[in-house]
Motif scaffolding. Structure first.
Motif, PDB file in Angstrom:
ATOM      1  N   GLY A 116       0.824  -1.425   0.081  1.00 27.03           N
ATOM      2  CA  GLY A 116       0.085   0.004  -0.151  1.00 27.03           C
ATOM      3  C   GLY A 116       0.981   1.285   0.084  1.00 27.03           C
ATOM      4  N   GLY A 156       9.151  -1.779   9.621  1.00 26.25           N
ATOM      5  CA  GLY A 156       7.650  -2.236   9.621  1.00 26.25           C
ATOM      6  C   GLY A 156       7.062  -1.379   8.412  1.00 26.25           C
ATOM      7  N   LYS A 159       9.566  -2.406   3.432  1.00 29.58           N
ATOM      8  CA  LYS A 159      10.698  -2.517   2.861  1.00 29.58           C
ATOM      9  C   LYS A 159      10.905  -3.915   2.322  1.00 29.58           C
ATOM     10  CE  LYS A 159      13.404  -1.035   5.886  1.00 29.58           C
ATOM     11  NZ  LYS A 159      12.315  -0.586   7.048  1.00 29.58           N
ATOM     12  N   SER A 160      10.758  -5.078   3.327  1.00 31.71           N
ATOM     13  CA  SER A 160      11.042  -6.377   2.916  1.00 31.71           C
ATOM     14  C   SER A 160      10.051  -6.712   1.996  1.00 31.71           C
ATOM     15  CB  SER A 160      10.842  -7.235   4.111  1.00 31.71           C
ATOM     16  OG  SER A 160      11.987  -6.828   5.303  1.00 31.71           O
ATOM     17  N   LEU A 161       8.771  -6.445   2.479  1.00 29.10           N
ATOM     18  CA  LEU A 161       7.429  -6.574   1.414  1.00 29.10           C
ATOM     19  C   LEU A 161       7.910  -6.343   0.057  1.00 29.10           C
ATOM     20  CD1 LEU A 161       4.418  -7.748   1.437  1.00 29.10           C
ATOM     21  CD2 LEU A 161       3.879  -5.396   1.839  1.00 29.10           C
ATOM     22  N   ASN A 256      17.516  -0.215   8.144  1.00 24.69           N
ATOM     23  CA  ASN A 256      16.843   0.557   9.102  1.00 24.69           C
ATOM     24  C   ASN A 256      17.550   1.684   9.287  1.00 24.69           C
ATOM     25  OD1 ASN A 256      14.301  -0.867   9.428  1.00 24.69           O
ATOM     26  ND2 ASN A 256      15.251  -2.122  10.727  1.00 24.69           N
ATOM     27  N   GLU A 321      -1.394  -3.484  10.203  1.00 25.91           N
ATOM     28  CA  GLU A 321      -1.683  -4.893   9.737  1.00 25.91           C
ATOM     29  C   GLU A 321      -2.058  -5.456  11.092  1.00 25.91           C
ATOM     30  OE1 GLU A 321       1.223  -7.684   8.707  1.00 25.91           O
ATOM     31  OE2 GLU A 321      -0.055  -8.950   7.731  1.00 25.91           O
TER      32      GLU A 321
HETATM   33  P1  ATP Z   1      11.965  -4.091   8.982  1.00 26.63           P
HETATM   34  O1  ATP Z   1      12.824  -2.831   8.728  1.00 26.63           O
HETATM   35  O2  ATP Z   1      11.584  -4.217  10.523  1.00 26.63           O
HETATM   36  O3  ATP Z   1      12.214  -5.417   8.405  1.00 26.63           O
HETATM   37  P2  ATP Z   1      10.209  -3.643   6.674  1.00 26.63           P
HETATM   38  O4  ATP Z   1      10.214  -2.254   6.423  1.00 26.63           O
HETATM   39  O5  ATP Z   1      11.144  -4.668   5.952  1.00 26.63           O
HETATM   40  O6  ATP Z   1      10.467  -3.782   8.593  1.00 26.63           O
HETATM   41  P3  ATP Z   1       7.996  -5.182   6.134  1.00 26.63           P
HETATM   42  O7  ATP Z   1       8.714  -6.513   6.752  1.00 26.63           O
HETATM   43  O8  ATP Z   1       8.055  -5.040   4.905  1.00 26.63           O
HETATM   44  O9  ATP Z   1       8.677  -4.313   6.867  1.00 26.63           O
HETATM   45  O10 ATP Z   1       6.577  -5.122   7.013  1.00 26.63           O
HETATM   46  C1  ATP Z   1       6.100  -6.065   7.822  1.00 26.63           C
HETATM   47  C2  ATP Z   1       4.614  -6.413   7.593  1.00 26.63           C
HETATM   48  O11 ATP Z   1       3.868  -5.148   7.638  1.00 26.63           O
HETATM   49  C3  ATP Z   1       4.276  -6.883   5.918  1.00 26.63           C
HETATM   50  O12 ATP Z   1       4.513  -8.245   6.050  1.00 26.63           O
HETATM   51  C4  ATP Z   1       2.946  -6.313   5.675  1.00 26.63           C
HETATM   52  O13 ATP Z   1       2.120  -7.248   5.861  1.00 26.63           O
HETATM   53  C5  ATP Z   1       2.798  -5.067   6.575  1.00 26.63           C
HETATM   54  N1  ATP Z   1       3.260  -3.726   5.951  1.00 26.63           N
HETATM   55  C6  ATP Z   1       4.090  -2.778   6.047  1.00 26.63           C
HETATM   56  N2  ATP Z   1       4.372  -2.063   5.142  1.00 26.63           N
HETATM   57  C7  ATP Z   1       3.022  -2.254   4.373  1.00 26.63           C
HETATM   58  C8  ATP Z   1       2.694  -1.490   3.246  1.00 26.63           C
HETATM   59  N3  ATP Z   1       3.200  -0.446   2.669  1.00 26.63           N
HETATM   60  N4  ATP Z   1       1.494  -2.179   2.794  1.00 26.63           N
HETATM   61  C9  ATP Z   1       1.062  -3.226   3.152  1.00 26.63           C
HETATM   62  N5  ATP Z   1       1.291  -3.987   3.960  1.00 26.63           N
HETATM   63  C10 ATP Z   1       2.509  -3.306   4.788  1.00 26.63           C
END
Ligand code: ATP
Length: 384
Positions: A116, A156, A159-161, A256, A321
Motif C-alpha cells: 500500500g 515495518g 521494505k522487505s515486502l 533501518n 496490519e
Molecule cells: P523491518 O525493517 O522491520 O524489516 P520492513 O520495512 O521490512 O521492516 P516489512 O517486513 O515489509 O517491513 O513489513 C512487515 C509487514 O507489515 C508486512 O509483511 C506487511 O504485511 C505489513 N506492511 C508494512 N508496510 C506495508 C505496506 N506499505 N503495505 C501493506 N502492508 C504493509
C-alpha cells in the motif's frame, strides 16, 4: 612452474607471495552454444536454433560439467532437447542454491499490489519491469541492466515486502544473501564463501538478490577487532562486485539505520536509486488498511476509513496490519460475524505504535536522511 588446481582459494600464508591466482571463467554465451551443439551432434538429434539460443541463455553461469549433466538429464527425460527443458534448468539451479547453503531461495506468492502506498518507488519499479520483461531485446538496444536499489526506512514500513514483490513483478527468482551465513571459522573461508555466493547469484541470474538489514549484515565495519576485520573485507568485496557488476543480478538492499553505514555505500552509482520509506501518510494508511481488511475478507462499506486514518497517525504498515489482525481475532472470539469501525478503533487505542516506541530513533533517522540525496518512496502529491 607448478600449477595447482582447486575449487577453493585457501592459500597458506607462507605461500601467498609465491602464488598468482587465475580464475577459470565460466563458459561464455558462445562457448555454451558450442557445448550444446557438440552434444546435439554427438547424439545426432535435431533441435531448432531458436530453442538452442533460449536454452543457452538459461545455462549462463553454470560450468561445462553442469551444463552437460543437465543436457543428459533432459535428453534421458524426453529423448530430445526442447524449450520446456528451461524449467529443468531452473529447477537444477534451485538445487545448486540449496546444496551450496550460501544463498536462500525464497518463495513469495504476493504481488506489488499487496504494497500500500510507496507510489514513487512502485512507479520506478514498474519502469524497470519493462526492461526485465524484455531483457534480451533491451540489452541489444543498448539499455544498461538495472543494478538495484537501497531501501532505507522505518521498521515495518514495507521494505522487505517490496523487496519480495519486486521479484514477482520482474518475474524472476528471489534469493536472499545472509552475510551471517557466510562467516566461516578458518582464515579466508568467509571471503571464499562470499565469492561463491556472488558467483552463484550470477549463475541463477536474472534474479533479485535481497540483502536484508544490510547495516547489520556488515556491522562493525571500520572498527578494530578480529570479527570486524572480516566484515570489513566482506563489505569491500561486496562493494567491488557491485561496482564492477556487469550481470543480470538486481540487488534490493534494505536498511533501518544508515547512521553507521559507510558513506561510500550511499554514494550514487552503487545503486541506481536510494529510496526512503517514511511512516505512511494518511492516503497510504487508508490503502494499507484496505489491503489488509480485504485480504482477510473483512472489508465492508460501513467501515469509516476517515476516522481510522485520523486515529492512526504515526502508525507503521506493520502496526496497521496488527490492528486489523487483532480486531478480527477479537471479533471471532466474541462470536461476531463482522467487524465495525468501533472494533477497529478499540484495537487502535490498545496498540502502541512505532512512533510511541521509537520516537527518538525516528527523529534521528529523518535528520540523517535529509542530508543525503535520497528519494522519498511515497508519492510527493499525497498528503501527510
Ligand atoms: P523491518 O525493517 O522491520 O524489516 P520492513 O520495512 O521490512 O521492516 P516489512 O517486513 O515489509 O517491513 O513489513 C512487515 C509487514 O507489515 C508486512 O509483511 C506487511 O504485511 C505489513 N506492511 C508494512 N508496510 C506495508 C505496506 N506499505 N503495505 C501493506 N502492508 C504493509
Amino acid at each position: 612452474m607448478v600449477f595447482i588446481v582447486s575449487e577453493v582459494t585457501t592459500i597458506p600464508i607462507e605461500l601467498e607471495n609465491y602464488i598468482t591466482l587465475f580464475d577459470v571463467p565460466l563458459p561464455t554465451q558462445d562457448e555454451i552454444l558450442e557445448i550444446i551443439n557438440d552434444f546435439i551432434t554427438d547424439l545426432s538429434i535435431s533441435v531448432d536454433s531458436e530453442v538452442i539460443n533460449e536454452i543457452a541463455l538459461s545455462f549462463k553461469g553454470l560450468n561445462e560439467f553442469q551444463i552437460r549433466q543437465i543436457l543428459n538429464l533432459a535428453y534421458q527425460n524426453g529423448g530430445n532437447i526442447t524449450k520446456n527443458d528451461i524449467h529443468l534448468i531452473l529447477r537444477e539451479k534451485a538445487q545448486f542454491i540449496k546444496k551450496s547453503g550460501l544463498l536462500e531461495a525464497i518463495n513469495f506468492s504476493g504481488t506489488i499490489d499487496d504494497v500500500g502506498g510507496l507510489d514513487n518507488l512502485k512507479k520506478w519499479l514498474y519502469q524497470k519491469e519493462k526492461i526485465f520483461s524484455n531483457l534480451d531485446k533491451a540489452i541489444k538496444f543498448g539499455v544498461d541492466v538495472p543494478k538495484g536499489i537501497l531501501l532505507v526506512g522505518m521498521p515495518g514500513c514495507g521494505k522487505s515486502l517490496t523487496a519480495k514483490a519486486t521479484a514477482t513483478l520482474f518475474k524472476i527468482p528471489l534469493v536472499r544473501l545472509d552475510v551471517g551465513r557466510l562467516l566461516g571459522k578458518y582464515v579466508g573461508e568467509s571471503e571464499e564463501n562470499m565469492r561463491k555466493a556472488l558467483q552463484l547469484s550470477e549463475a541463477i541470474s536474472p534474479c533479485v538478490l535481497w540483502v536484508d538489514e544490510i547495516e547489520k549484515a556488515f556491522a562493525g565495519i571500520g572498527e578494530s577487532g578480529g570479527g570486524s576485520n572480516v566484515t570489513t573485507r566482506l563489505f569491500g568485496q561486496f562493494l567491488t562486485w557491485m561496482q564492477e557488476k556487469d550481470n543480470m543480478v538486481f540487488i534490493v538492499a534494505t536498511a533501518n539505520d544508515i547512521s553507521k553505514m559507510p558513506p561510500e555505500f550511499l554514494r550514487k552509482g552503487r545503486f541506481d536509486e536510494i529510496f526512503f520509506a517514511d511512516l505512511p501518510n494518511s492516503d497510504e494508511r487508508r490503502k494499507i488498511l484496505n489491503i489488509h481488511l480485504k485480504k482477510r475478507g473483512k472489508w465492508n462499506k460501513e467501515i469509516d476509513l476517515i476516522s481510522l486514518i485520523t486515529a492512526t497517525e504515526g502508525f507503521s504498515g506493520a502496526d496497521l496490519e496488527s490492528v486489523v489482525k487483532n480486531t478480527i481475532e477479537a471479533a471471532f472470539i466474541s462470536g461476531k460475524d463482522t467487524i465495525t469501525t468501533e472494533d477497529l478503533l478499540d484495537s487502535i487505542h490498545e496498540t502502541k505504535s512505532i512512533s510511541d516506541v521509537l520516537k527518538e530513533k525516528i527523529k534521528n533517522l529523518r535528520t540523517i536522511i535529509s542530508k543525503f540525496d535520497i528519494q522519498p518512496a511515497s508519492a510527493s502529491d499525497s498528503k501527510g
